[in-house]
Scaffold this active site. Structure first.
Site, short mmCIF file in Angstrom:
data_model
loop_
_atom_site.label_atom_id
_atom_site.label_comp_id
_atom_site.label_asym_id
_atom_site.label_seq_id
_atom_site.Cartn_x
_atom_site.Cartn_y
_atom_site.Cartn_z
N ASP A 57 1.02 -1.17 0.11
CA ASP A 57 0.27 0.54 -0.37
C ASP A 57 0.78 0.96 -0.02
OD1 ASP A 57 0.89 -0.23 2.38
OD2 ASP A 57 -0.41 -0.04 3.68
N HIS B 270 1.17 -9.02 -3.64
CA HIS B 270 0.01 -7.99 -3.12
C HIS B 270 0.92 -6.75 -2.92
CE1 HIS B 270 -3.62 -6.67 -1.57
NE2 HIS B 270 -3.41 -6.17 -1.26
N ASP C 24 -0.36 -18.32 -5.23
CA ASP C 24 -0.25 -17.01 -5.99
C ASP C 24 -0.64 -16.37 -6.05
OD1 ASP C 24 2.31 -15.11 -6.50
OD2 ASP C 24 2.94 -16.65 -7.75
N GLU D 182 1.25 -10.91 0.20
CA GLU D 182 2.05 -9.53 0.20
C GLU D 182 3.37 -8.88 0.69
OE1 GLU D 182 -0.75 -6.49 2.66
OE2 GLU D 182 -0.20 -5.16 2.28
#
Ligand SMILES: *[C@@H]1O[C@H](CO)[C@@H](O)[C@H](O)[C@H]1NC(C)=O
Ligand SMILES: *[C@@H]1O[C@H](CO)[C@@H](O)[C@H](O)[C@H]1NC(C)=O
Length: 450
Positions: free
Chosen positions: A77, A376, A420, A429
Site C-alpha cells: 500500500d 499483493h 500465488d 503481501e
C-alpha cells in the site's frame, strides 16, 4: 562400476546437493536492498536502480505545512506507518553494524547505508518539536480503497502526530532505537549526521519515557493495521540502543525500572521487542538474567512452538515467514554469545532456507525456484503508462507487471500450502518489516560463511 562413472556419480551428487540445499545469500541480500528501493516514497534520487518506480506523494505535509515527504511505503500500500518503519530501521542498522563484513563481501555497504538513511532522514523531518512526532502519513482505510500507481494517487494523505496530550511511548522509543542504532552506523561515515541522529534519539526517548501511552490509542487510524499491545518493551529496547550509542548508564537504570513488566513478554516483531532487547542487553551487559531470558525464549519456540510439517516455525497465519525469521535472527544472535551455538545456528539456517526454496519453492520475489509473481503490491502490479491500473488489475490473473526483486512475501499456510494470488494478502503481501531481520540474517550468514 568403472572409476570414471564413480567420479561422475560423485560429481552428480555434489551438483544435486548444491541445487537443493545452498543459496546465494549475497545475491539475495542485494535483491533485498532493491526491495527497499522499490518501497521509497517522495522524490527519488538519480541513482535509483528500480526505475519503474516514480516520484510520488510529493505533497505529504504536517498540520502546519511541515515537509513530510520521503520515508517508505509500508507494504503493498502507500501508507507511511512510522511504527513498523522504525522497527525496520532499527533492525537494518543492527545488521549493518554487527555484520558489516557480510555487507562488505556482498559489495552492499553503500546500499545498506542508503536504505537506513532513507528512513532516518524522514524520521528527522517527522520530529517537528521536542515532544511532537508525526507517526503516520496517509489514512489506512482511505489508502487501502485505492489500487493503482503511487504517482497517480489523488486521495488525501492526512498526517498524524503524537504529542504530550496524545502520547505514544512505543512509537517514540522505537524511533529513538532506530536513530540511536543508525547513529552508531553513521559514526564513522559522517560524524555530524551521527550527532544529529543521536540528539533526536535522546529527545524522542525522553518524550516517550515521560509521557506514557500506546501510540495506536493516540493515532487511532493506525488501528486498522498496527494496534500496539505494550510500550514497556519499546522503552527497554530503546534504552538498550541508547546505552549502546552513548555508554550512559542512566539508560540501564531505565531498563532496571521496566524489567519486571517485560521479562516474560516473549516475541520479536513490529509490536513486540522482547527477543531483540534481551539478546542485545545480554551482549552489552553480560548479565545472566538477560542470557537466561533469551535462552528460555529460544528453547521454548524451537522445542515447543508450533511448526508446519516441513519445519517452518508457525506463529501466526498473517505473514508467517517474517515471524519465523525474526525469531531465528535473535536466536542466531544468542548463538553468537555462545548460547546453544550449534543448534541455534542450524535452526536459523533452516528457517532462512525454507524461505529461499527448501520447501519446494522460493518465497522471495525474483529469486530462485518458482518465486511468487502475484505479490499483493500496488506499484509492482501496475503496467507502465498509459495502461490503466485499477481494481481490475488487482483481480486479474496476470502476473505483476514489474518484478519486485527481493521482497519476502507473507508465506505459506500452516500446511505448507501457498497460492500465488494477489487477493490473498496475508500470504502474498510484502512489508518493510518482513525484510528487516531477513536482510540482517543474510548479512550474518555471509559474514560467518554459514
Ligand atoms: C554530513 O551530515 C551533515 C548533516 O546531515 C550534512 O549536512 C553533510 O552534508 C554531510 N556530509 C557529507 C560529506 O555527506
Ligand atoms: C484468487 O483468489 C480469489 C479469491 O479466492 C479467487 O476468486 C480468484 O479466482 C483467484 N485468482 C486466481 C488467478 O486464481
Amino acid at each position: 562400476m568403472k572409476p570414471l562413472s564413480l567420479g561422475l556419480l560423485f560429481l552428480y551428487s555434489c551438483i544435486t546437493l548444491a541445487v537443493e540445499g545452498s543459496y546465494d545469500y549475497k545475491d539475495v541480500l542485494q535483491k533485498s536492498l532493491l526491495f527497499y528501493e522499490a518501497q521509497r516514497s517522495g522524490k527519488l534520487p538519480s541513482d535509483q536502480k528500480v526505475t519503474w518506480r516514480k516520484d510520488s506523494a510529493l505533497n505529504d505535509k504536517g498540520e502546519n505545512g511541515e515537509d513530510l515527504t520521503g520515508g517508505y511505503y509500508d507494504a503493498g500500500d502507500f501508507v507511511k506507518f512510522g511504527f513498523p518503519m522504525a522497527f525496520t530501521t532499527t533492525v537494518l542498522s543492527w545488521g549493518l553494524l554487527d555484520h558489516y563484513n557480510g555487507y562488505k563481501s556482498a559489495g552492499s555497504v553503500d546500499e545498506g547505508l542508503k536504505a537506513i538513511k532513507w528512513a532516518t532522514d524522514y524520521f528527522i523531518k517527522c520530529h517537528v518539536k521536542e515532544n511532537e512526532y508525526y507517526g503516520q502519513v496517509g489514512s489506512g482505510n482511505v489508502d487501502h480503497a485505492y489500487w493503482g500507481r503511487p504517482e497517480d494517487m489523488t486521495e488525501k494523505r492526512p498526517a498524524y502526530k503524537i504529542t504530550t496530550s496524545k502520547p505514544g511511548s512505543d512509537l517514540a522509543a522505537e524511533t529513538a532505537a532506530a536513530l540511536a542504532a543508525a547513529s552508531i552506523v553513521f559514526r564513522s561515515v559522517n560524524n555530524t549526521y551521527a550527532n544529529v541522529l543521536l540528539t533526536h534519539a535522546k529527545q524522542l526517548y525522553n518524550f516517550g519515557y515521560k509521557y506514557r501511552g500506546l501510540f495506536s490509542n493516540s493515532i487511532t487510524d493506525s488501528q486498522c493495521c498496527y494496534p500496539s499491545t505494550h510500550y514497556e518493551d519499546e522503552l527497554v529496547w530503546g534504552a538498550a540502543w541508547l546505552y549502546r550509542a552513548t555508554n550512559d548508564k542512566t539508560y540501564l537504570n531505565y531498563v532496571d525500572t521496566l524489567w519486571d513488566s517485560v521479562k516474560s513478554m516473549y516475541g520479536f516483531d513490529w509490536d513486540q521487542k522482547f527477543g531483540g532487547a534481551v539478546v542485545l542487553l545480554a551482549k552489552l551487559t553480560g548479565d545472566t538474567k538477560y542470557k537466561t531470558a533469551i535462552t528460555n525464549y529460544c528453547n521454548y519456540v524451537f522445542q515447543q512452538g508450533s511448526r508446519t510439517s516441513k519445519g517452518l516455525i508457525f506463529i501466526y497465519d498473517w505473514g508467517p515467514l517474517r515471524y519465523a525469521i525474526n525469531i531465528a535472527y535473535v536466536c542466531l544472535r544468542a548463538a553468537d554469545l555462545g548460547i546453544n551455538t550449534a543448534s541455534y545456528r542450524a535452526e536459523a539456517k533452516k528457517q532462512m532456507d525454507y524461505a529461499l526454496g527448501d520447501a519446494g519453492r522460493s518465497y522471495v520475489i525474483g529469486y530462485g525456484n518458482n518465486p511468487p509473481t502475484h505479490a499483493h503490491h500496488r506499484a509492482a502490479s501496475c503496467p507502465d503508462k498509459p495502461a490503466v491500473c485499477n481494481w481490475n488489475t488487482y483481480h486479474g490473473s496476470q502476473p505483476n507487471a514489474h518484478v519486485l526483486y527481493g521482497g519476502l512475501v507473507g508465506g505459506p499456510d500452516k500446511n505448507d500450502q501457498f497460492t500465488d494470488n494477489r487477493t490473498d494478502w496475508r500470504h502474498t503481501e510484502v512489508g518493510c518489516d518482513y525484510n528487516a531481520c531477513f536482510q540482517s540474517m543474510l548479512a550474518h550468514f555471509i559474514e560467518t560463511g554459514m
